[in-house]
Design a protein around this motif. Structure first.
Motif: not given
Ligand SMILES: Cc1cc2nc3c(=O)[nH]c(=O)nc-3n(C[C@H](O)[C@H](O)[C@H](O)COP(=O)(O)OP(=O)(O)OC[C@H]3O[C@@H](n4cnc5c(N)ncnc54)[C@H](O)[C@@H]3O)c2cc1C
Length: 415
Positions: A384-390, A404-408
């Motif tokens: 389970x991963x997350x990304x977003x401006x927050x 990009x960081x979530x993909x990495x």
């Protein structure tokens, strides 16, 4: 090794950036987006031949991640004037960037809007922020207003320039946003300036979406719940996924995963944008106009067609006016028109109102970037991963970077 099944929830900039990096790594994925198009908060509408962004948004061309991810030429970017017109006590005062508009800057030197020493200080600040990441890392966490005062800026400079300019960027006029965010953005404005895509801000997510593999995106497809290995769509369909990436806003993430994402988010920052049009001549340039008295309701306005005539039918102007917050008043349109008559002359009373956008969730309140600090972790739990401006910082750049960081993180977990 069998291909992992990857689900991305949300096709805002963060979700699209994540998808782009996964695709480049040769990984397949599916994106589930609640809206009827890609872009999330970065959307535009076509109304009577006008292109209306959902809120006043600009791309800072110095954004480091945006430079890597986006094809600026393909976006047909139109620069805004490097400076601002400040309206104060019935007079327009031009503040110009001396490196780009030296003659305007020289002409405005005797202007008494802000003390001469403050103009000098903006140059010192420019030099200080050239190595922004290092400066920000050294800086103790403090609010922007305190930082400006400590730096020596006068109350006049803070109230008449920094408060309306950065208040419009942060969507709050107390300037309580982290000084690290301020410094990051200040350096971005200095290094590249602000621009708008000729055909609307939505050109940015659309450019990212063009590269998506066929059939990888499902629109109008809200996700109702997630649990490890499973995504439940509102339609009732269940999708199995070994890797789930939450690329939604902070509020939506908390709604979907209240126990994993963290504290309940604070109420978000809001904005209201009213669009007007006129065929009367509107002399001037593609410059931001600011409310130097902080009386409102409009904090900033811009004649978008001065930068991008494509945004309106031929012979017409498109004017964007922005308010911080989401006031509800039947007279709002009239009050705004009156204020614009003070700024642009009595002809503004004849401007035709096109549309009002009230954007309640414009920016998350909680995390306003600390460049130099570590972003919040992309991994919430195994699979389970997350990304977003927050997660990263509240900007187009931050959203792209967090994707990009979530993909990495996904790629790292597979390795
Ligand atoms: C009016 C305004 C002005 C701004 N001005 C600027 C600016 O000038 N410069 C700048 O750099 N930044 C600006 N920003 C900030 C910038 O736009 C955002 O930080 C960035 O777009 C956030 O992208 P995101 O992908 O993190 O989130 P979002 O854009 O919120 O994307 C999340 C996506 O998830 C989808 N979603 C949510 N819940 C579900 C669900 N249950 N199922 C499926 N999908 C779901 C949403 O529909 C959305 O498409 C502005 C923002 C606003 C609103």
């Amino acid at each position: 090794m069998s291909q992992p099944s990857i689900a991305i929830i949300g096709a805002g900039l963060a979700g699209l950036a994540c998808a782009r990096h996964l695709a480049r790594a040769g990984l397949a994925f599916r994106i589930f987006e609640a809206g009827d198009a890609v872009g999330g908060r970065v959307r535009s509408d076509r109304v009577e031949g006008f292109t209306l962004d959902r809120g006043f948004q600009v791309l800072l061309t110095a954004y480091p991640e945006a430079k890597q991810v986006l094809d600026f030429e393909g976006l047909n970017l139109r620069p805004l004037y490097r400076g601002a017109d400040v309206f104060f006590q019935g007079t327009r005062h031009r503040l110009a960037d001396p490196f780009h508009h030296p003659i305007d800057a020289l002409k405005s030197l005797p202007d008494g809007l802000i003390p001469w020493m403050d103009k000098w200080r903006t140059l010192v600040l420019r030099k200080e922020t050239s190595g922004i990441r290092e400066v920000a890392r050294r800086l103790p966490e403090m609010e922007t207003e305190d930082y400006l005062k400590d730096f020596g800026f006068s109350d006049e400079a803070i109230d008449r320039f920094f408060r309306p300019f950065f208040g419009g960027v942060f969507l709050e006029k107390d300037l309580r946003t982290s000084a690290r965010m301020f410094l990051f953005l200040y350096s971005m404005f200095q290094k590249g300036g602000a621009s708008i895509p000729a055909h609307g801000i939505q050109a940015i997510p659309e450019q990212l979406a063009i590269a998506l593999p066929p059939d990888s995106l499902r629109l109008n497809c809200p996700v109702a719940a997630i649990e490890p290995g499973r995504v439940s769509l509102e339609s009732g369909e269940i999708v199995e996924a070994s890797h789930i990436i939450l690329a939604v806003s902070e509020e939506a993430a908390f709604h979907l995963l209240p126990d994993s994402v963290g504290e309940k988010p604070k109420p978000p920052r809001s904005t209201t944008c009213l669009y007007f049009t006129t065929s009367d001549p509107l002399p001037g340039r593609s410059i931001l106009s600011l409310d130097g008295e902080n009386r409102g309701p409009v904090n900033n306005a811009c004649v978008l067609t001065h930068a991008a005539p494509e945004r309106a039918p031929q012979g017409q102007h498109l004017i964007s006016t922005s308010i911080i917050g989401a006031p509800s008043s039947a007279e709002l349109e009239e009050v705004v028109r009156e204020q614009m008559a003070r700024w642009f002359g009595p002809v503004a009373r004849r401007w035709r109102h096109l549309r009002t956008y009230q954007i309640r969730h414009a920016q998350p309140e909680g995390r306003q970037l600390r460049p130099g600090d570590e972003p919040q972790p992309a991994v919430i739990a195994p699979g389970l991963f997350r990304c977003g401006d927050y997660v990263e910082d509240v900007s187009i750049n931050g959203a792209l970077m967090s994707g990009r960081r979530a993909a990495d993180a996904v790629i790292g977990s597979l390795a």
